[in-house]
Design an enzyme around this catalytic site. Structure first.
Site: not given
Ligand code: NAD
Length: 497
Positions: A190, A243-245, A248, A265, A299, A399
């Site tokens: 995804k 992605g974001s905490t 997560g 992660e 990250c 962050e």
């Molecule tokens: P996010 O965590 O919302 O998105 C990452 C992925 O998760 C995307 O594919 C998104 O579609 C998916 N996702 C979102 N909500 C979901 C859910 N409820 N269930 C399953 N999957 C879901 O990150 P974002 O909104 O793109 O960015 C927000 C913040 O997250 C950034 O500003 C940054 O602080 C952090 N971030 C961290 C990393 C990293 O590499 N650690 C990467 C991207 C963003």
């Protein structure tokens, strides 16, 4: 001797039109027939429409992945899977320039960076190809009475969901696809809604290289729809998420239904520590690019830059000069060091923190503005340095995910380690010093999954990285990562008579 000319990047023909989902080896529309726009962050212009996959599509993809897992793919030998991975590598390298251009146009990073990403993926694929023997059976000695032979199996887990962020999707997908192909698992990817195109283009390369139908499936769409459905699906055995905490945490909850294994992660606020005895000629650009690389959207960026007080003034001056020399621009243009942020939402978020930094009393030493002129349509921010930052300020705690450095002064090793570890995150860290004892003491003392000494940010797929605390769990890279796609089974076989 003349050096070979670097090709001028061209706008890839793949862009434009509507993209579909890749399920069971076929391109298909979303069940609901819906689509959404995806934009070039350098211009704000729509570059394609993506299928808005949702629960029904995730279900189709999981069914296809399960069928593939139980089909002929389960009988592929380690050597056959290794050959497949090496074929993918070969084919990918033939499309290197196209893939780099797609990634740059879709998520903004300079073409020099995305060309390096292709090289890094090649390294990762060859590493995963070297691990196909991890799914294996060995005999073990046992202490059971009688004539019992013990077999130890390490068998593929099944269907793995890969939820990918936008900050480097082409490379990021390999943390799921690589170990899946190495072990004989199948997967549903995804991609992030803001950057899906390089992953979609890659699907054709995988198919052309001979990845069987259903082994890798791709469902584009929103996190709250396709992502949430994948995290909750009872037919998925493991989720690999970056992605974001906050997301997560949602994934942990959604995965509880069938107790999926998880690799998470998440965010970071990593400390990078410069001692007065460091080689500042290396530390200034090294620490600066430890944040400014990918416009701060990494990250493990070393965004809390601790500088020993006796060199702080000189360091900040040099940092100012270095930042002023960086070229911010459209990723396909030559000589660009920093591209745009991914979206207007991310731009707003970064500018909010920049404003907050000033309001809370940090000194803006460089940057701090959104760029206008011919870059006004995109989401460009100057490389930004705040000096005299206090550990309690919001910019030093949360962050930002943008090109913003907070310089925090310190005096002693004990003091800086205390501040470095005063965070909910534990992903990365760095130390710059000529003193081996200091390097050792500080790298041991930082509570994080990876620490760089006199360098910052390189990750070897054969070694990998991971996090602790709120930065998540589950190592990425190395044999341990591959083995996390396997489950263990012992067979006690009575062979008496
Ligand atoms: P996010 O965590 O919302 O998105 C990452 C992925 O998760 C995307 O594919 C998104 O579609 C998916 N996702 C979102 N909500 C979901 C859910 N409820 N269930 C399953 N999957 C879901 O990150 P974002 O909104 O793109 O960015 C927000 C913040 O997250 C950034 O500003 C940054 O602080 C952090 N971030 C961290 C990393 C990293 O590499 N650690 C990467 C991207 C963003």
């Amino acid at each position: 001797m003349s050096t070979p000319a670097v090709p001028s990047p061209v706008r890839p023909a793949f862009l434009g039109g509507s993209k579909q989902l890749f399920i069971g080896g076929r391109w298909v529309a979303a069940a609901a027939g819906e689509e959404f726009d995806t934009v070039d962050p350098a211009s704000g212009q729509v570059i394609a429409r993506l299928a808005r996959g949702a629960a029904a599509d995730v279900d189709r993809a999981v069914v296809a992945a399960r069928a593939a897992f139980e089909g002929p793919w389960s009988r592929w030998t380690p050597l056959e899977r290794q050959r497949l991975l090496l074929r993918i590598d070969e084919l990918m390298l033939k499309h290197a320039e196209e893939l780099a251009s797609i990634e740059t146009t879709d998520m903004g990073a300079p073409i020099t960076r995305t060309r390096n990403t292709v090289k890094w993926i090649s390294q990762a694929i060859r590493f995963f190809a070297s691990c196909t023997g991890a799914a294996t059976t060995t005999t073990a000695s046992n202490s059971l009475p009688g004539n019992v032979m013990t077999l130890n199996h390490k068998a593929p887990l099944g269907v793995v969901g890969g939820i990918i962020p936008w900050n480097g999707p082409m490379g990021g997908q390999w943390w799921t696809i690589g170990p899946a192909l190495a072990t004989g698992c199948t997967c549903v990817i995804k991609p992030a809604e803001d950057a899906s195109l390089s992953i979609l283009r890659f699907a054709d390369i995988l198919a052309e290289a001979g990845v069987p139908d259903g082994v890798v499936n791709i469902v584009t769409g929103y996190g709250s729809e396709a992502g949430a459905a994948l995290a909750a699906h009872p037919g998925v055995d493991k989720i690999s998420f970056t992605g974001s905490t906050e997301t997560g945490r949602r994934i942990v909850q959604a995965s509880a239904g069938n107790l999926k294994r998880l690799q998470l992660e998440l965010g970071g606020k990593s400390p990078d520590i410069v001692f007065a005895d460091a080689d500042l000629d290396a530390a200034v650009p090294g620490a600066a690019m430890g944040v400014f690389a990918n416009s701060g959207q990494i990250c493990y960026s070393g965004t809390r830059l601790f500088v020993q007080r006796s060199v702080q003034e000189e360091f900040v001056e040099r940092l100012q000069r270095f930042s002023a020399g960086l070229k911010v621009g459209k990723g396909l243009d030559p000589g660009v060091d920093l591209g745009p942020l991914i979206s207007s939402r991310q731009l707003d978020r970064v500018m909010h923190y920049v404003k907050l930094g000033g309001e809370q009393g940090a000194r803006l030493a460089a940057g701090g503005r959104r760029l206008g002129g011919e870059l006004a349509g995109g989401y460009f921010v100057e490389p930004t340095v705040f000096a005299g930052v206090d550990q309690g300020m919001t910019i030093a705690r949360e962050e930002i995910f943008g090109p913003v450095i907070s310089v925090i002064p310190f005096d002693t090793v004990d003091e800086v380690l205390k501040m470095a570890n005063d965070t909910e995150y534990g992903l990365g860290g760095g130390v710059w010093t000529r003193n081996l004892a200091t390097a050792h003491q500080v790298s041991q003392g930082i509570r994080a999954g990876v620490v760089w000494v006199n360098c910052y940010g390189a990750v070897d797929p054969a070694v990998g990285f991971g996090g602790c605390k709120m930065s998540g769990y589950g190592w990425k890279g190395g044999l341990e990562h591959v083995e996390s796609f396997l489950y263990r089974k012992a067979v006690y076989m009575n062979i008496a008579g």
